[in-house]
Design a protein around this motif. Sequence first.
Motif, PDB file in Angstrom:
ATOM      1  N   LEU A  30      52.848 -21.764  66.323  1.00 27.61           N
ATOM      2  CA  LEU A  30      51.866 -22.102  65.298  1.00 27.61           C
ATOM      3  C   LEU A  30      50.696 -21.127  65.354  1.00 27.61           C
ATOM      4  O   LEU A  30      50.240 -20.625  64.321  1.00 27.61           O
ATOM      5  CB  LEU A  30      51.366 -23.533  65.498  1.00 27.61           C
ATOM      6  N   ALA A  31      50.214 -20.862  66.560  1.00 26.63           N
ATOM      7  CA  ALA A  31      49.117 -19.906  66.719  1.00 26.63           C
ATOM      8  C   ALA A  31      49.544 -18.523  66.243  1.00 26.63           C
ATOM      9  O   ALA A  31      48.846 -17.878  65.450  1.00 26.63           O
ATOM     10  CB  ALA A  31      48.673 -19.871  68.179  1.00 26.63           C
ATOM     11  N   ARG A  32      50.695 -18.056  66.718  1.00 22.34           N
ATOM     12  CA  ARG A  32      51.151 -16.720  66.345  1.00 22.34           C
ATOM     13  C   ARG A  32      51.304 -16.571  64.838  1.00 22.34           C
ATOM     14  O   ARG A  32      50.798 -15.618  64.232  1.00 22.34           O
ATOM     15  CB  ARG A  32      52.479 -16.402  67.033  1.00 22.34           C
ATOM     16  N   ASP A  33      52.009 -17.519  64.232  1.00 18.93           N
ATOM     17  CA  ASP A  33      52.293 -17.411  62.802  1.00 18.93           C
ATOM     18  C   ASP A  33      51.007 -17.502  61.973  1.00 18.93           C
ATOM     19  O   ASP A  33      50.851 -16.796  60.975  1.00 18.93           O
ATOM     20  CB  ASP A  33      53.261 -18.516  62.368  1.00 18.93           C
ATOM     21  N   THR A  34      50.092 -18.383  62.398  1.00 16.77           N
ATOM     22  CA  THR A  34      48.820 -18.517  61.686  1.00 16.77           C
ATOM     23  C   THR A  34      48.024 -17.223  61.774  1.00 16.77           C
ATOM     24  O   THR A  34      47.462 -16.752  60.779  1.00 16.77           O
ATOM     25  CB  THR A  34      47.999 -19.676  62.256  1.00 16.77           C
ATOM     26  N   TYR A  35      48.005 -16.622  62.961  1.00 16.83           N
ATOM     27  CA  TYR A  35      47.216 -15.399  63.142  1.00 16.83           C
ATOM     28  C   TYR A  35      47.842 -14.211  62.409  1.00 16.83           C
ATOM     29  O   TYR A  35      47.132 -13.331  61.926  1.00 16.83           O
ATOM     30  CB  TYR A  35      47.055 -15.079  64.625  1.00 16.83           C
ATOM     31  N   ILE A  36      49.156 -14.189  62.328  1.00 19.71           N
ATOM     32  CA  ILE A  36      49.809 -13.141  61.531  1.00 19.71           C
ATOM     33  C   ILE A  36      49.368 -13.248  60.073  1.00 19.71           C
ATOM     34  O   ILE A  36      49.001 -12.254  59.435  1.00 19.71           O
ATOM     35  CB  ILE A  36      51.353 -13.247  61.644  1.00 19.71           C
ATOM     36  N   TYR A  37      49.373 -14.472  59.564  1.00 20.58           N
ATOM     37  CA  TYR A  37      48.971 -14.680  58.172  1.00 20.58           C
ATOM     38  C   TYR A  37      47.505 -14.301  57.961  1.00 20.58           C
ATOM     39  O   TYR A  37      47.155 -13.597  57.000  1.00 20.58           O
ATOM     40  CB  TYR A  37      49.195 -16.147  57.773  1.00 20.58           C
ATOM     41  N   MET A  38      46.630 -14.759  58.871  1.00 18.80           N
ATOM     42  CA  MET A  38      45.204 -14.479  58.734  1.00 18.80           C
ATOM     43  C   MET A  38      44.908 -12.993  58.892  1.00 18.80           C
ATOM     44  O   MET A  38      44.011 -12.456  58.232  1.00 18.80           O
ATOM     45  CB  MET A  38      44.394 -15.281  59.757  1.00 18.80           C
ATOM     46  N   ASN A  39      45.650 -12.330  59.735  1.00 23.77           N
ATOM     47  CA  ASN A  39      45.451 -10.888  59.892  1.00 23.77           C
ATOM     48  C   ASN A  39      45.821 -10.154  58.606  1.00 23.77           C
ATOM     49  O   ASN A  39      45.107  -9.240  58.167  1.00 23.77           O
ATOM     50  CB  ASN A  39      46.283 -10.358  61.051  1.00 23.77           C
ATOM     51  N   ASN A  40      46.924 -10.558  57.999  1.00 19.38           N
ATOM     52  CA  ASN A  40      47.324  -9.939  56.732  1.00 19.38           C
ATOM     53  C   ASN A  40      46.303 -10.218  55.631  1.00 19.38           C
ATOM     54  O   ASN A  40      46.088  -9.392  54.733  1.00 19.38           O
ATOM     55  CB  ASN A  40      48.696 -10.444  56.309  1.00 19.38           C
ATOM     56  N   LEU A  41      45.667 -11.388  55.717  1.00 27.67           N
ATOM     57  CA  LEU A  41      44.716 -11.797  54.686  1.00 27.67           C
ATOM     58  C   LEU A  41      43.356 -11.128  54.858  1.00 27.67           C
ATOM     59  O   LEU A  41      42.759 -10.644  53.891  1.00 27.67           O
ATOM     60  CB  LEU A  41      44.559 -13.316  54.727  1.00 27.67           C
ATOM     61  N   TRP A  42      42.870 -11.089  56.115  1.00 28.01           N
ATOM     62  CA  TRP A  42      41.503 -10.648  56.365  1.00 28.01           C
ATOM     63  C   TRP A  42      41.404  -9.343  57.163  1.00 28.01           C
ATOM     64  O   TRP A  42      40.349  -8.709  57.168  1.00 28.01           O
ATOM     65  CB  TRP A  42      40.719 -11.740  57.093  1.00 28.01           C
ATOM     66  N   GLY A  43      42.452  -8.963  57.864  1.00 30.66           N
ATOM     67  CA  GLY A  43      42.432  -7.721  58.616  1.00 30.66           C
ATOM     68  C   GLY A  43      41.404  -7.675  59.733  1.00 30.66           C
ATOM     69  O   GLY A  43      40.854  -6.614  60.031  1.00 30.66           O
ATOM     70  N   LEU A  44      41.150  -8.820  60.378  1.00 35.55           N
ATOM     71  CA  LEU A  44      40.177  -8.888  61.467  1.00 35.55           C
ATOM     72  C   LEU A  44      40.845  -8.548  62.797  1.00 35.55           C
ATOM     73  O   LEU A  44      41.977  -8.943  63.053  1.00 35.55           O
ATOM     74  CB  LEU A  44      39.558 -10.283  61.548  1.00 35.55           C
ATOM     75  N   ASN A  45      40.111  -7.850  63.659  1.00 39.78           N
ATOM     76  CA  ASN A  45      40.658  -7.470  64.965  1.00 39.78           C
ATOM     77  C   ASN A  45      41.085  -8.670  65.784  1.00 39.78           C
ATOM     78  O   ASN A  45      42.057  -8.599  66.536  1.00 39.78           O
ATOM     79  CB  ASN A  45      39.623  -6.661  65.751  1.00 39.78           C
ATOM     80  N   GLN A  46      40.346  -9.767  65.663  1.00 42.78           N
ATOM     81  CA  GLN A  46      40.684 -10.958  66.449  1.00 42.78           C
ATOM     82  C   GLN A  46      42.129 -11.387  66.186  1.00 42.78           C
ATOM     83  O   GLN A  46      42.892 -11.650  67.114  1.00 42.78           O
ATOM     84  CB  GLN A  46      39.727 -12.116  66.116  1.00 42.78           C
ATOM     85  N   PHE A  47      42.488 -11.471  64.929  1.00 44.95           N
ATOM     86  CA  PHE A  47      43.842 -11.912  64.583  1.00 44.95           C
ATOM     87  C   PHE A  47      44.872 -10.847  64.932  1.00 44.95           C
ATOM     88  O   PHE A  47      45.962 -11.166  65.410  1.00 44.95           O
ATOM     89  CB  PHE A  47      43.921 -12.282  63.101  1.00 44.95           C
TER      90      PHE A  47
END
Length: 205
Positions: free
Chosen positions: A54-71
């Motif tokens: 859940l964490a991995r998949d959520t962060y993949i999506y958020m990274n694609n959306l926002w491009g933040l280093n955290q994700f």
Amino acid sequence: MKTRFILASAMIIALFTSSCSNNDDTHTNNATNLQSITEEEKAGLLFMLEEEKLARDTYIYMNNLWGLNQFNNIKNSEQSHMDAIITILEQNNIEYTILPEGEFSNQNLQNFYNQFIIDGQVSSESALQIGATIEDLDIVDLEDYINESSNESLILTYENLQCGSRNHLRSFVSAIENLGFTYLPQFLTLEEYEAILNSNREQCN
């Protein structure tokens, strides 16, 4: 099955706190020479595998959306968390299934993922709040499984995953605060949360 992830989407968007995240150092490859796994421990492993997914998949999506280093950084750590659990499952010949990205066999986790995707589109701050919430939950769930087990190898693996989640939480909280917001712990006690934030980033095994 323990999921305390009963957080409503409004709470997630309302959360506050931040992080400047880097790679999390949680390559937990210490699942060797395990004692026998009980049925309860098996259920816990399978659940935690999906919670880390859940964490991995959520962060993949958020990274694609926002491009933040955290994700971008933490999504890779979440894969290493999954790999650590898979190591134990395979060593003990426990069958498991990893569904495609964004799909979960646990319906509660599926519901949360679906809601996170909606809430995470509101703003980058909301996305970071979701990240902090996931790590908050992970730390508490892992603590529960640690307390319920007498299996030393399993406990060690969970402790290493917890170490990583504490670093992740620090990163997300730092980023939220940099945006001028605050994160309020949803699962950790305020005392536990402050102890994590007031301590240095950890070197995890």
